[in-house]
Write an enzyme that holds these catalytic residues in place. Sequence first.
Site, PDB file in Angstrom:
ATOM      1  CG  HIS A   1      -0.639   0.300   2.496  1.00 58.66           C
ATOM      2  ND1 HIS A   1      -0.333  -0.647   3.436  1.00 58.66           N
ATOM      3  CD2 HIS A   1      -0.489   1.485   3.122  1.00 58.66           C
ATOM      4  CE1 HIS A   1      -0.018  -0.071   4.580  1.00 58.66           C
ATOM      5  NE2 HIS A   1      -0.109   1.232   4.416  1.00 58.66           N
TER       6      HIS A   1
ATOM      7  CB  SER B   1       2.519   1.953   6.263  1.00 62.48           C
ATOM      8  OG  SER B   1       1.240   1.996   6.786  1.00 62.48           O
TER       9      SER B   1
ATOM     10  CG  ASP C   1       0.292  -4.000   2.804  1.00 62.41           C
ATOM     11  OD1 ASP C   1       0.871  -3.517   1.816  1.00 62.41           O
ATOM     12  OD2 ASP C   1      -0.530  -3.359   3.492  1.00 62.41           O
TER      13      ASP C   1
END
Length: 716
Positions: free
Chosen positions: A89, A651, A226
């Site tokens: 992402h 992230s 991810d």
Amino acid sequence: MKFSLMKRNILLVVVLLTQSILALAKEGMWIPSLLSAVYDDMKAAGLQLTEADLYDVNHSSLKDAIVLFDGGCTGEIVSDQGLLFTNHHCGFDQIQFHSSLEHDYLKDGFWAMNPGEELRCDGLTVMFIVRMDDVTSRMREGIQNGMSMTEIDAIISKNRKLVEEEYKQNNPKLGLQIKAFNYGNQYFAIVTKTYTDVRLVGAPPGDVGKFGGDTDNWVWPRHTGDFSVFRIYADQNNEPAAYSQNNVPFKPAHFLPVNIGVVKEGDYSMVYGFPGRTDHLLTSYSVDFITKKSNPMRIDFRDQSLAVLKEKMRSSDEIRIKYAAKQSGIANAWKKWQGQQIGLTNIDAVKLKQDFEKEYQQKANQKGNEAYAGLLGEIKTVVTDMEVKNLKSQAFVEFVYYGPELFNFAHQYRDLIENFDILKAKGNLQPAIDKLKTAAKLFYKDFDLSTEKAIYAALEPMYTLKYSTGITDSKMAIPVRDAAYVNARYDKSIFRDSTSLFKLLDKFSKSSAKKMSKDYFYKQAVTMFDEYNKNLRPGLSESQKRLDFLMQQYTEGMMKMFPADYWSDANSTLRITFGKVEGSEPRDGELYKFFTTSDGILAKNATKNPDFELNDRLQELFRKREYGQYAEGGELHVCYTGSNHTTGGNSGSPALNAKGELTGINFDRSWESTMSDIVYNPEICRNIMVDVRYVLWVIDVYANADYLLNEMKIVK
Ligand code: GLU
């Protein structure tokens, strides 16, 4: 039962809050250059490294393998040739940018099978931290008790200049940030180095990288792979350079070994990265505003746009590719806010804060603490005064930046229209037009008129009739604009498609500027932006300044009156957070295991929810249990959780074991943890990491890009 659990949680958090800023070692995001306050706790938790192994300015250390990726995420270097891991992402914009109907990298993934196939990513940057020095005393030098906000501001800006000058002299080629922490209770000078030639090396298929979609986002149990893979390039001297074929892979001062051994519950776990923003010091007044007004409004806007996007994106691959990155951006915060609402309400965050504030007030009323006695009252006044303006301003942002796109797009033509004569006289007209044309090409690449119209139809009345006026009544009925209303605006607009706009731009004259200035979207945009920039923003920033000033003193009071370990809210600076690999008990009777396996992927796929689609190859490999060297006890571990206090910006951060080896990549938190930006509950707040063994399995077994493994240092 629910009640008793809630009471238990409340008790726990009361303990936390009344000990003011931090009691448990697990809460907090620690500044790597100031670890002494928690280093013993880290050791006690199992860390096997020295402070200098984690952060050192004279020798290589872990920090040299960590970068701020694309301004908002984290990445880590995993080879001596600048190979970098981050989240799927985080690389999504780049993957989307390179995708088309012919090369659907979003769906099928992408793998460069040699350096020549890596994809150039213009605009993508990675930033290293060279050093971060505490300059609090220098920045606050000269500030005395009782000084006004203006006086303090003046001193801070004078000091800032002096500190800046000195740092720039010493490091002329490097970047510099002077950042305030916790409303200015601490200041750091951060010296940075930014590389701008970063290339896409690999991305898993959407069925891995985005597996679970919005259904699973912010949710445990989780099965998302991810991750994405990039490479940093440098000039011949290993220094930052603009993209060039002559650039060579960057040689890092340190890169992370990748550990494909077993990850056990209770293992030491640490996440090193750039957490974006937390607000753990907010008062009850602000938390009340967020939960009762701001979050509901923002969720309401996005409910509408996401419903449109869901339908449109499912109807056409072209629209799916065009809107993938935009949809993700809108949906991510939308879902987090919903989790936050539930978490903060269940734990009664407002009441918790109020209880703490009572205690704060009692102490502030005692002798010696008078400076803090009036603060809560003042903070309440400012927060209350700001409410309507804040809502209007957030509504503007939701509508103009996350809703229909033509207002913001048209507004970019303002300079051209208003300053046509000046631009022309100075010979700057054509360059200005060329710049706009370049931007327009990028814009229309990802624009679909029917989708835009549908979003406008749903959001425009919400904005115009309700939220732009500050109304928060949830029951107010909002009409949807019908096709005739919408078409009347769009079909006549110059901005509706690239043909009509370029026709005008190709021969742009004074009369074209006049024509453009009468366009509905342009006119409306000017009105809205003026209202925002001239009427709303100035007052709001003044109040915000005042609030920050009060919050600085309020926080200082906490440090003084509730002496305890102290941590600074996340502010996109480098931090370490540590805890354990562990599952949780999110609700009475429910136990979350700390890991998931590929069997869970197959089980989710069997539900037929399109968010759990799985291509044939993945299905086959999972069914045949072809796990290569990555299996543990006959299973392929996919994700795991830990008690590391993380937030957005973390992230892509490396999840490290006690030796500083990479065991996973952080990418999310569980649903019950989404409140942790405001109130952290160590019992249930868990971060989610993709197991590095799954990452390598995808690269190696699924994608046959195993050549990448040769440059990594793989350990067990
Ligand atoms: N998945 C999160 C996000 O996209 C990042 C990590 C977190 O906030 O825990 O914002």
